[in-house]
Design an enzyme around this catalytic site. Structure first.
Site, PDB file in Angstrom:
ATOM      1  N   CYS A 100      57.027  91.794  48.038  1.00 44.62           N
ATOM      2  CA  CYS A 100      57.661  90.478  47.863  1.00 44.62           C
ATOM      3  C   CYS A 100      59.169  90.588  47.939  1.00 44.62           C
ATOM      4  O   CYS A 100      59.789  91.350  47.216  1.00 44.62           O
ATOM      5  CB  CYS A 100      57.336  89.905  46.492  1.00 44.62           C
ATOM      6  SG  CYS A 100      55.651  89.449  46.288  1.00 44.62           S
ATOM      7  N   CYS A 107      66.602  88.318  46.888  1.00 42.59           N
ATOM      8  CA  CYS A 107      65.638  88.383  47.999  1.00 42.59           C
ATOM      9  C   CYS A 107      66.324  88.892  49.261  1.00 42.59           C
ATOM     10  O   CYS A 107      67.357  88.371  49.676  1.00 42.59           O
ATOM     11  CB  CYS A 107      65.048  86.996  48.241  1.00 42.59           C
ATOM     12  SG  CYS A 107      63.972  86.918  49.696  1.00 42.59           S
ATOM     13  N   CYS A 121      68.398  83.009  47.745  1.00 42.34           N
ATOM     14  CA  CYS A 121      68.072  83.580  46.424  1.00 42.34           C
ATOM     15  C   CYS A 121      68.705  84.971  46.368  1.00 42.34           C
ATOM     16  O   CYS A 121      68.558  85.771  47.298  1.00 42.34           O
ATOM     17  CB  CYS A 121      66.565  83.668  46.225  1.00 42.34           C
ATOM     18  SG  CYS A 121      65.771  82.040  46.240  1.00 42.34           S
ATOM     19  N   CYS A 135      50.079  87.840  54.831  1.00 43.96           N
ATOM     20  CA  CYS A 135      51.304  87.192  54.366  1.00 43.96           C
ATOM     21  C   CYS A 135      52.187  86.967  55.587  1.00 43.96           C
ATOM     22  O   CYS A 135      52.587  87.929  56.240  1.00 43.96           O
ATOM     23  CB  CYS A 135      51.972  88.119  53.349  1.00 43.96           C
ATOM     24  SG  CYS A 135      53.576  87.552  52.812  1.00 43.96           S
ATOM     25  N   CYS A 192      66.284  83.004  56.238  1.00 45.09           N
ATOM     26  CA  CYS A 192      66.046  81.972  55.228  1.00 45.09           C
ATOM     27  C   CYS A 192      67.392  81.433  54.772  1.00 45.09           C
ATOM     28  O   CYS A 192      68.357  82.181  54.645  1.00 45.09           O
ATOM     29  CB  CYS A 192      65.289  82.555  54.036  1.00 45.09           C
ATOM     30  SG  CYS A 192      64.816  81.312  52.810  1.00 45.09           S
ATOM     31  N   GLU A 202      58.618  89.463  60.203  1.00 48.23           N
ATOM     32  CA  GLU A 202      57.610  90.401  59.714  1.00 48.23           C
ATOM     33  C   GLU A 202      56.445  89.666  59.084  1.00 48.23           C
ATOM     34  O   GLU A 202      56.602  88.562  58.562  1.00 48.23           O
ATOM     35  CB  GLU A 202      58.238  91.341  58.676  1.00 48.23           C
ATOM     36  CG  GLU A 202      59.291  92.251  59.301  1.00 48.23           C
ATOM     37  CD  GLU A 202      59.939  93.203  58.304  1.00 48.23           C
ATOM     38  OE1 GLU A 202      60.142  94.360  58.683  1.00 48.23           O
ATOM     39  OE2 GLU A 202      60.249  92.805  57.163  1.00 48.23           O
TER      40      GLU A 202
END
Ligand code: SAH
Length: 360
Positions: A332, A118, A115, A104, A111, A91
């Site tokens: 975010c 996230c 974290c 962005c 990933c 995305e």
């Protein structure tokens, strides 16, 4: 077709020159400038013979296909879902502000940094994106967005850890800067703190902005919520950031997701200030965005204001970020390319028509 087969956007200018060997010399500039200065798709470069466009397109097909877009904030925020050739989804988010447009983009499918708060980290890692896959997110978004996007910021704040995919990210930065004319101060790389990447950035020739996703300023808490801290602990990170600042003379910024009862106490503000002040870093406070796998709530607005004033009293400047795109999971840490059933903030499944507008 595998992701290893290059797309047109994967080619450097020298590689494109090789491909166009035998064509008149001006052809290279026509194609290159058409793609990157004028930012038009190959098919629309009408000064290039149609047969040649077709041949290039067949040899080097697009890196991405747009699956759908979703808009929020009265059209000021648009999330694009892209499918890569091997079926992975990524995305990117376009945010229009009064005088600039921020793009962005994602640097990895998934990933590996894990974290806890996230959404991308909760899903796990698929693979690095190629330079063409990153450049195509920008070109595709701009072409989709229409004309009024001349002044752009590009931020590597989408899915993935850019400094874990350094070479391709840097090649994309050079394309944005050298070929598309985006200034280094309008390009931001955001990292969870991958020190070898920060060391390489400090030696690179373009002074891009560096944002560090800190979220905790003591190792015990940071090990828990950003586990890469066990490999690159805070003290080593501070040393690398001090070197970066010395080499690049650019202000560093820290991202701090405000999580109620976890990192929003006065003692957290004092620790953060003690960490940020010697680095003269600016702090961005982001109210935690809800994600399916993290059972905490954002700090309340008053707490965030209080936290910012605590930082100020310790001599550290902070900005409270206004969240964009929360209603479409574009804020975010919310990007997860819809690999799983969408769950709303209240934990109820979201009706499809509430969230998506299928474009094609
Ligand atoms: N891996 C890079 C790039 C991702 S940028 C990095 O960590 O910086 C995405 C930003 O959103 C990071 O600052 C990340 O820490 C932050 N973020 C992640 N999850 C979030 C959440 N649930 N709420 C608010 N911010 C979040």
């Amino acid at each position: 077709m595998t992701p290893a087969d290059p797309s047109l956007a994967d080619l450097s200018r020298a590689e494109l020159a090789e491909l166009l060997d035998g064509e008149p010399a001006y052809r290279l500039a026509q194609v290159w400038d058409g793609l990157y200065r004028r930012r038009r798709p190959l098919a629309e470069l009408s000064n290039v013979p149609k047969a040649l466009r077709r041949a290039i397109g067949e040899l080097l097909p697009d890196a991405l296909a747009l699956v759908r877009t979703q808009s929020a904030d009265r059209g000021a925020t648009t999330k694009h879902l892209w499918s890569l050739r091997d079926g992975h989804l990524v995305e990117s988010v376009l945010m229009r502000y009064r005088s600039r447009t921020t793009l962005c983009i994602s640097s990895q499918a998934g990933c590996a940094m894990a974290c806890s708060f996230c959404a991308t980290g909760q899903v796990g890692f698929d693979r690095n994106l190629s330079v063409g896959e990153m450049v195509s997110q920008v070109l595709g978004t701009l072409q989709h967005a229409g004309s009024e996007t001349s002044a752009i910021n590009i931020v590597f704040m989408g899915m993935g850890e850019p400094l874990a995919n350094y070479d391709a990210v840097w090649a994309a930065v050079e394309r944005f800067h050298g070929d598309m004319g985006v200034g280094a101060r309008h390009i931001t790389i955001s990292t969870v703190g991958v020190i070898p990447g920060i060391v390489r950035l400090a030696a690179a020739d373009l002074p891009v902005n560096l944002a560090v996703s800190l979220h905790a300023a003591n190792d015990r808490l940071r090990n828990r919520i950003a586990p890469i801290n066990r490999t690159y602990p805070l003290r080593d990170l501070a040393r690398a950031l001090a070197d970066y600042r010395r080499a690049k003379r650019r202000r560093i910024s820290f991202e701090w997701a405000m999580i109620s009862g976890v990192n929003d106490r006065d003692s957290d503000a004092a620790e953060l200030a003690a960490y940020a002040r010697p680095l003269a870093a600016h702090v961005n406070l982001i109210p935690l965005n809800p994600t399916p796998g993290y059972d905490h709530t954002p700090s309340r607005a008053e707490r965030i204001e209080h936290f910012a004033s605590q930082l100020a009293s310790h001599g550290v400047n902070a900005t409270v970020r206004v969240n964009r795109g929360t209603s479409i999971d574009a804020a975010c840490g919310q990007l997860r390319a819809d690999k799983q059933v969408s769950i709303s903030r209240r934990g109820r499944p979201v009706r499809r028509e509430e969230r998506t507008r299928i474009e094609r």
